[in-house]
Design a protein around this motif. Sequence first.
Motif, PDB file in Angstrom:
ATOM      1  N   GLN A  36       0.836  -1.205   0.000  1.00 33.48           N
ATOM      2  CA  GLN A  36       0.000   0.000   0.000  1.00 33.48           C
ATOM      3  C   GLN A  36       0.871   1.255   0.000  1.00 33.48           C
ATOM      4  O   GLN A  36       2.067   1.193   0.297  1.00 33.48           O
ATOM      5  CB  GLN A  36      -0.883   0.037   1.256  1.00 33.48           C
ATOM      6  CG  GLN A  36      -1.894  -1.085   1.328  1.00 33.48           C
ATOM      7  CD  GLN A  36      -2.650  -1.074   2.653  1.00 33.48           C
ATOM      8  OE1 GLN A  36      -2.046  -0.847   3.717  1.00 33.48           O
ATOM      9  NE2 GLN A  36      -3.942  -1.340   2.597  1.00 33.48           N
ATOM     10  N   VAL A  37       0.213   2.382  -0.298  1.00 28.39           N
ATOM     11  CA  VAL A  37       0.896   3.677  -0.245  1.00 28.39           C
ATOM     12  C   VAL A  37       0.011   4.637   0.541  1.00 28.39           C
ATOM     13  O   VAL A  37      -1.199   4.691   0.296  1.00 28.39           O
ATOM     14  CB  VAL A  37       1.138   4.223  -1.676  1.00 28.39           C
ATOM     15  CG1 VAL A  37       1.667   5.653  -1.629  1.00 28.39           C
ATOM     16  CG2 VAL A  37       2.116   3.329  -2.433  1.00 28.39           C
ATOM     17  N   LEU A  38       0.597   5.359   1.475  1.00 28.10           N
ATOM     18  CA  LEU A  38      -0.159   6.382   2.198  1.00 28.10           C
ATOM     19  C   LEU A  38       0.085   7.730   1.520  1.00 28.10           C
ATOM     20  O   LEU A  38       1.249   8.104   1.293  1.00 28.10           O
ATOM     21  CB  LEU A  38       0.277   6.447   3.663  1.00 28.10           C
ATOM     22  CG  LEU A  38      -0.443   7.511   4.496  1.00 28.10           C
ATOM     23  CD1 LEU A  38      -1.921   7.177   4.686  1.00 28.10           C
ATOM     24  CD2 LEU A  38       0.233   7.694   5.857  1.00 28.10           C
ATOM     25  N   CYS A  39      -0.998   8.414   1.176  1.00 26.33           N
ATOM     26  CA  CYS A  39      -0.877   9.712   0.509  1.00 26.33           C
ATOM     27  C   CYS A  39      -1.560  10.798   1.324  1.00 26.33           C
ATOM     28  O   CYS A  39      -2.578  10.540   1.978  1.00 26.33           O
ATOM     29  CB  CYS A  39      -1.561   9.690  -0.858  1.00 26.33           C
ATOM     30  SG  CYS A  39      -0.756   8.612  -2.052  1.00 26.33           S
ATOM     31  N   ARG A  40      -1.022  12.006   1.204  1.00 26.43           N
ATOM     32  CA  ARG A  40      -1.747  13.181   1.701  1.00 26.43           C
ATOM     33  C   ARG A  40      -2.697  13.603   0.585  1.00 26.43           C
ATOM     34  O   ARG A  40      -2.315  13.598  -0.588  1.00 26.43           O
ATOM     35  CB  ARG A  40      -0.729  14.300   1.984  1.00 26.43           C
ATOM     36  CG  ARG A  40      -1.319  15.563   2.568  1.00 26.43           C
ATOM     37  CD  ARG A  40      -0.246  16.575   2.904  1.00 26.43           C
ATOM     38  NE  ARG A  40       0.448  17.022   1.702  1.00 26.43           N
ATOM     39  CZ  ARG A  40       1.767  16.952   1.514  1.00 26.43           C
ATOM     40  NH1 ARG A  40       2.564  16.457   2.432  1.00 26.43           N
ATOM     41  NH2 ARG A  40       2.311  17.379   0.390  1.00 26.43           N
ATOM     42  N   VAL A  41      -3.933  13.941   0.950  1.00 28.10           N
ATOM     43  CA  VAL A  41      -4.873  14.393  -0.088  1.00 28.10           C
ATOM     44  C   VAL A  41      -4.717  15.909  -0.215  1.00 28.10           C
ATOM     45  O   VAL A  41      -4.942  16.646   0.747  1.00 28.10           O
ATOM     46  CB  VAL A  41      -6.333  14.030   0.263  1.00 28.10           C
ATOM     47  CG1 VAL A  41      -7.260  14.476  -0.860  1.00 28.10           C
ATOM     48  CG2 VAL A  41      -6.473  12.527   0.507  1.00 28.10           C
TER      49      VAL A  41
END
Length: 413
Positions: A36-41
């Motif tokens: 998975q990848v965690l992104c800032r929106v």
Amino acid sequence: MGNSIPETMMALQLTGVGMDTVELREVEVPRPEADQVLCRVECAAACASDSKIIDQGPEHSLMHGWDPAKWPVTLGHEGCVTPVEVGRNWQDVIEVGRRYAVQPAVPSAPSRYRERYANGGRGIRKIAVGYTLPGLFAEYVIIEPEVIGCSCLLPLPEGDIPHFAAALSEPISCVVAAQQHSFHIIKDSPETPRRAELGMLRGGTTLVLGAGPMGLWHVEIAMSYEPANLIVSEPNDARRETARRFFGERARAAGINLVLTTPDELESVIADLTGGRGVDDCIVALGIRPIQEKSFDYLGEGGVTNLFGGVKADDHMISVDARRIHYESISVVGSSGSDPSDIIETLDMVASGRIQPGNYVSAVGGLDAARDLLQAVREQRMEGKGIIYPSVRKPLEEIDGWSAEQEKKILGG
Ligand SMILES: NC(=O)c1ccc[n+]([C@@H]2O[C@H](COP(=O)([O-])OP(=O)(O)OC[C@H]3O[C@@H](n4cnc5c(N)ncnc54)[C@H](O)[C@@H]3O)[C@@H](O)[C@H]2O)c1
């Protein structure tokens, strides 16, 4: 967790069926697993389609039986994100700090939580961000492996595309894709073989039904096919006026006869403009079954109606005159969503200035305004698109166009 990533965040979630079950909730910021990848929106936009998942819950075709009352879903499928933490498997693929556009419709079976889907997820071929995959009305979002594996996380091209323009590349790309589903069979002369041409008939008459945000983009993209006549039918005076303001001058300069009319006047307008023949292309940019059915009546010989708006699951059967299909070769097409290639094409159009998404932005706000924005979209109070900046807290503000400079300002730059 990295210093700058908080333990918890706010997210706009659907926890049942209906607008009463849409709420801003404090939830944990998940830590990405290896795939998975965690992104800032950076920002997210609202869409009329959000109302469909809110009203239908587990019955929505992209929910596949997943019940938001048991497993709340974070809404929002149009957005621009920046990876902040990349799982081990994607380290060579996804760059921390680079910005990406999201293609929400993912042509894949789900890899996680299969027990939450009807029949254990068997037979599912399409899942979506903002439906059963985490959505973008949140400060952070986990991007699942299906999204990346299907090329649905798309790096922005070089240049300074603002966040909101990247977010709007998704709905615009649906319009680009939809118009490429219409096709005409052309014969250059009686002796030459037939060939098919994608898009609105060049030099023909194109009709757009509905001048909501999507209808306006249909007008914009239809102009690139250089029809002789471009008719827009819309009952709402303010929306017709917006269409005139956006496209009147440009159509004149391009030699396109733009005609704005109401549903009541439409038939006589078509008869006058086409000498009683009917239109070559009709785009139904709304989700109302009787209007879909009626759209066939506007077509001339060889005409194509394009059912862009989806209709409700319990109100979706239409009748078509089989004699007109047989004797007049009228046809119907439709599409839902777009492919990564459509987003890439749209981002290129945005980067080169051929499309200016800022013209279509009519409200902005912080994450605390996301629910109000969805309500405004439901009540058709919005002339254009609304943009939410999840890192900001600010009530919804009506505006008349938006720019990179204004975006920097709202983000405190
Ligand atoms: N196919 C896709 O990929 C895709 C993508 C995004 C949105 N959509 C769908 O597109 C549709 C349009 O989206 P929107 O955001 O512009 O919605 P919207 O509800 O804001 O706009 C619809 C417009 O149709 C007008 N209208 C109502 N009755 C009419 C009539 N008889 N004739 C002409 N116009 C009439 C309304 O006044 C309104 O301005 C929605 O159904 C949405 O779900 C489809």
